[in-house]
Design an enzyme around this catalytic site. Structure first.
Site, PDB file in Angstrom:
ATOM      1  N   SER A 194     -12.207  30.886  14.837  1.00  0.00           N
ATOM      2  CA  SER A 194     -12.076  30.193  13.556  1.00  0.00           C
ATOM      3  C   SER A 194     -12.657  31.037  12.414  1.00  0.00           C
ATOM      4  CB  SER A 194     -12.725  28.813  13.651  1.00  0.00           C
ATOM      5  OG  SER A 194     -12.353  28.030  12.549  1.00  0.00           O
ATOM      6  N   GLU A 219      -0.248 -25.920   5.555  1.00  0.00           N
ATOM      7  CA  GLU A 219      -1.686 -26.244   5.617  1.00  0.00           C
ATOM      8  C   GLU A 219      -2.001 -27.741   5.663  1.00  0.00           C
ATOM      9  OE1 GLU A 219      -3.495 -24.153   2.345  1.00  0.00           O
ATOM     10  OE2 GLU A 219      -2.897 -22.203   3.121  1.00  0.00           O
ATOM     11  N   GLU A 228       1.326 -14.283   6.379  1.00  0.00           N
ATOM     12  CA  GLU A 228       0.501 -13.897   5.224  1.00  0.00           C
ATOM     13  C   GLU A 228      -0.605 -12.954   5.680  1.00  0.00           C
ATOM     14  OE1 GLU A 228      -0.790 -17.348   3.010  1.00  0.00           O
ATOM     15  OE2 GLU A 228       1.097 -18.398   3.356  1.00  0.00           O
TER      16      GLU A 228
HETATM   17  C1  XIL Z   1      -2.199 -17.834  -2.891  1.00  0.00           C
HETATM   18  C2  XIL Z   1      -1.746 -16.824  -3.916  1.00  0.00           C
HETATM   19  O1  XIL Z   1      -1.729 -15.560  -3.334  1.00  0.00           O
HETATM   20  C3  XIL Z   1      -2.683 -16.856  -5.098  1.00  0.00           C
HETATM   21  O2  XIL Z   1      -2.207 -16.014  -6.127  1.00  0.00           O
HETATM   22  C4  XIL Z   1      -2.835 -18.272  -5.623  1.00  0.00           C
HETATM   23  O3  XIL Z   1      -3.778 -18.284  -6.644  1.00  0.00           O
HETATM   24  C5  XIL Z   1      -3.234 -19.197  -4.520  1.00  0.00           C
HETATM   25  O4  XIL Z   1      -2.318 -19.093  -3.466  1.00  0.00           O
HETATM   26  N1  XIL Z   1      -2.049 -19.678   1.802  1.00  0.00           N
HETATM   27  C6  XIL Z   1      -0.789 -19.760   1.291  1.00  0.00           C
HETATM   28  C7  XIL Z   1      -0.444 -18.985   0.075  1.00  0.00           C
HETATM   29  O5  XIL Z   1       0.070 -20.371   1.903  1.00  0.00           O
HETATM   30  O6  XIL Z   1       0.504 -19.660  -0.723  1.00  0.00           O
HETATM   31  C8  XIL Z   1      -1.652 -18.713  -0.761  1.00  0.00           C
HETATM   32  O7  XIL Z   1      -1.265 -17.882  -1.851  1.00  0.00           O
HETATM   33  C9  XIL Z   1      -2.712 -18.053   0.093  1.00  0.00           C
HETATM   34  C10 XIL Z   1      -3.138 -18.977   1.186  1.00  0.00           C
END
Ligand code: XIL
Length: 732
Positions: A635, A163, A282
């Site tokens: 039916s 990110e 994700e």
């Molecule tokens: C998220 C987790 O799922 C949460 O539990 C935590 O509070 C914050 O991070 N992008 C990512 C992940 O790369 O690491 C993030 O995970 C969600 C967004």
């Protein structure tokens, strides 16, 4: 929904449905191979896990069955394992790594360098003063080397930098307190200290530590055009400069409305110009309209997911995976972000995943697993014409020569429009707004030939389609569509023959204390004098009492069943001698949920045998003995037929069950009481039951006949074909 539940309840009783779909038993959508196995020729399937997921037996079983890639949701993040300089906490991280090692599952290492959940101590000295970037790099290198060396045996891909790019409405870059330009980069502490050099450094350190693992840049909102291009430009710049970036991770925090296939396809196509590896790192599908990194958590007690929302989610999952499969040569992993809705970082009430808050698999899992590879490249023939059942002047719905149906609905402010017709257990066809703001969509593949009831679900509300006519079919008037059948001539409305008439009969039912309705088919020539002079007389006819199914009424056979046209054609072609058909309302629609087991058809038996038949014999030119009287039903009307004919063998001499159960020789007390038994169903129902019963009846000496309708299910083409066949053998 109600219709589906009750009619499947009926089907189960009739022994027509496979066990898995039986009413009253929760369907196990995870029965069958695991997702990872279904996708073995495409990509690995991953899941992000927490500590509970890898400690609880039930959850471990799900992981092992469905997934062959694991990401630690939080426990590998720098802030967790490296909270202070020189302080390492590998306990949780090791537990996940060891779980994977023990079970032979490879990991995605997430993540080495991120602005969030980071080891922020790296930016300051012991007194809290900012450090020079060289110090930061040294600390980052130590971190990356330590983590990578500890886990590289079990890791096949690393999210090295996470990110680093700015979202839309991106920030400005400041140099010495002065705004210089709109920056493509996130203004993180990393960036402010080092510029984009920190990205190059992180990848270089990772490559030093792991010469073979795949190194990824990972980000969200990759399908947003602006962010997509910023990521593209950055990765290109890095790669051109020799930075070892192997792949791009598209996080994929989407929702049930966004993205569409074209947006996703565009992003993957763009990134594959640059890298040989794309991971969907994700994946989750929110049921609200948010995406990516902007979060509105939906926490609290789990509320059930509305069925139409579930349908939208199933459809969206299916659409996205179709695009993923298309790019399987470059996508080598798709990872779901969390195991179940209960675990989801978005909160249970976003219902974003394939397993619900109780770890039950959702239908989405089954849909993704049981995809049809042949359908991935299928494009319907563009020879769509208006459905034959349309209202005057209406173009839509349309059907093509292969049996696809296409819909168009104007609902400018709607959020979602779903047509209830769908293939292979899907909840329906989800329409999408086209460029003119009109909702359109085509079924995923060809529909079964024949007639189908359907309705629209617009933002959760149920409506009929104004394009087509309505038919009484689920205790209400529903839309109907007709997919041309190869044998449709037998119910065609012909211009070259004489047609019978269909009339509505109102008769008083003493037992019910009210008027009842029936529809009567009278063959062409009914009532005409036959013969000359004093010898002239009116012909009398046998009568078939023909029952509709649950949710239907006395209009269903004559209208969508085309009973009259089938008779007209049979008579005109000399295939049968004319007879009358009486189609009464069979009292099937007041059956209360859960009470089908107590259904006896006693009330209707009284109405039919003691009230309607005498009325018909009094008012029409009938032959009124049992050898000129038949009863058949589809039916639930078949259930009625079976119960009533067996209880009143003195009344009916010919019996027919159409997708409505079977007779066995033991059911019949006196073998001479019936001259012909017909049983039929669609080949997509339970033809075995029909075949077995007919064989048993035949070997017991009955004149029994079965029909298994080609390519049809529990729908009217099956029953039209049954009537056509059965009619030719009645009253003989
Ligand atoms: C998220 C987790 O799922 C949460 O539990 C935590 O509070 C914050 O991070 N992008 C990512 C992940 O790369 O690491 C993030 O995970 C969600 C967004």
């Amino acid at each position: 929904m109600k219709k589906r539940i009750i009619s499947s309840m009926v089907l189960v009783l009739l022994g027509l449905l496979p066990m898995s779909a039986q009413w009253g038993r929760p369907v196990d959508y995870s029965a069958g191979p695991g997702l990872k196995d279904a996708y073995k020729d495409y990509f690995t399937i991953g899941v992000a896990v927490n500590q509970t997921n890898v400690s609880n037996a039930e959850q471990i079983a799900i992981i092992k069955k469905q997934y062959n890639s694991v990401t630690a949701e939080n426990d590998w993040k720098p802030g967790v394992i490296h909270p202070k300089e020189g302080v390492w906490d590998f306990e949780k991280a090791d537990r996940i790594a060891n779980f994977c090692r023990e079970n032979g599952i490879k990991m995605r290492g997430h993540c080495l360098c991120w602005h969030s959940q980071f080891a922020d101590w790296m930016f300051v000295d012991k007194k809290g003063r900012p450090v020079k970037k060289e110090v930061f790099y040294e600390r980052l290198r130590d971190h990356i080397h330590t983590v990578v060396n500890r886990y590289k045996d079990v890791v096949y891909a690393w999210d090295v930098v996470n990110e680093a790019m700015a979202d839309d409405g991106r920030p400005f870059e400041f140099v010495d307190g002065k705004m210089v330009k709109a920056s493509p980069y996130r203004q993180s502490r990393h960036f402010k200290l080092c510029g984009d050099e920190f990205i190059a450094k992180a990848f270089t350190f990772a490559r030093e530590a792991d010469p073979t693992g795949l190194l990824f840049y990972n980000d969200y909102s990759c399908v947003d055009e602006g962010k997509r291009e910023r990521i593209y430009d950055m990765v290109k710049k890095m790669k051109d400069a020799g930075v070892p970036i192997d792949g791009i991770g598209m996080q994929g925090h989407y929702n049930i409305y966004f993205p569409d296939e074209a947006q996703l396809d565009k992003a993957i196509s763009r990134f594959r110009e640059l890298v040989k590896h794309i991971h969907i790192t994700e994946l989750d599908l929110r049921t609200n309209k948010e995406t990516g990194g902007q979060l509105r958590f939906s926490r609290g007690e789990a509320k059930p997911q509305a069925p139409y929302i579930a349908t939208l989610q199933e459809d969206q999952y299916a659409r996205l995976f179709k695009v993923f499969r298309k790019h399987a040569d470059v996508i080598d992993n798709v990872t779901f972000w969390n195991l179940s809705d209960k675990d989801s970082w978005l909160g249970t009430n976003n219902h974003p995943l394939l397993f619900d808050e109780n770890l039950k698999a959702k239908r989405s899992l089954q849909i993704l697993r049981d995809f049809n590879p042949a359908a991935d490249n299928r494009v319907p023939k563009e020879d769509f014409v208006p459905n034959p059942k349309n209202q005057p002047g209406q173009q839509y719905p349309m059907v093509n020569s292969e049996g696809y149906a296409r819909f168009r609905v104007e609902a400018p402010d709607a959020q979602s429009v779903i047509v209830s017709l769908g293939l292979g257990g899907r909840g329906g066809t989800v329409l999408r707004k086209d460029k003119d703001g009109v909702w359109t969509g085509t079924t995923e593949g060809p529909m079964d030939p024949g007639f189908h009831y359907y309705h629209l679900t617009i933002d959760g509300g149920v409506f009929n389609d104004p394009g087509t006519h309505n038919y009484f079919g689920s205790c209400r008037w529903e839309s109907g569509i007709e997919i041309p059948a190869p044998d449709q001539d037998f119910y065609a409305l012909r211009t070259d023959i004489a047609h019978g008439t269909i009339e509505n009969v109102l008769f008083y039912s003493r037992s019910l204390g009210k008027m009842q309705q029936a529809t009567v088919y009278l063959p062409a020539g009914y009532g005409k004098l036959v013969g000359q002079g004093a010898k002239a007389r009116q012909e009398r006819y046998p009568v078939l009492y023909l029952q509709h199914g649950w949710g239907e009424n006395e209009t269903s056979w004559p209208v969508q069943g085309h009973a009259g046209l089938i008779m007209d054609n049979l008579i005109a072609d000399g295939k049968i001698k004319p007879f009358i058909i009486v189609m009464a309302y069979g009292l099937t629609n007041d059956i209360k949920f859960g009470t089908i087991g107590q259904f006896t058809a006693k009330e209707f038996e009284t109405v039919l045998v003691d009230e309607l038949i005498p009325y018909i014999d009094q008012h029409y030119l009938t032959k009124s003995d049992k050898w000129n009287r038949a009863m058949a039903g589809l039916s639930m009307g078949g259930m009625e037929t079976k119960l009533i004919t067996l209880r009143r063998p003195d009344v009916f001499g010919y019996w027919g069950l159409l997708s409505g159960g079977t007779y066995m020789p033991d059911d019949i007390k006196d073998p001479t009481c019936v001259r012909y038994i017909f049983e039929g169903c669609g080949d997509k129902e339970n033809p075995d039951a029909i075949n077995k019963s007919v064989a048993a009846l035949q070997s017991a000496g009955y004149r029994a006949e079965g029909l298994v309708s080609d390519g049809t299910a529990h729908e009217f083409l099956t029953w039209r074909r049954c009537l056509y066949q059965m009619a030719q053998n009645l009253f003989k």
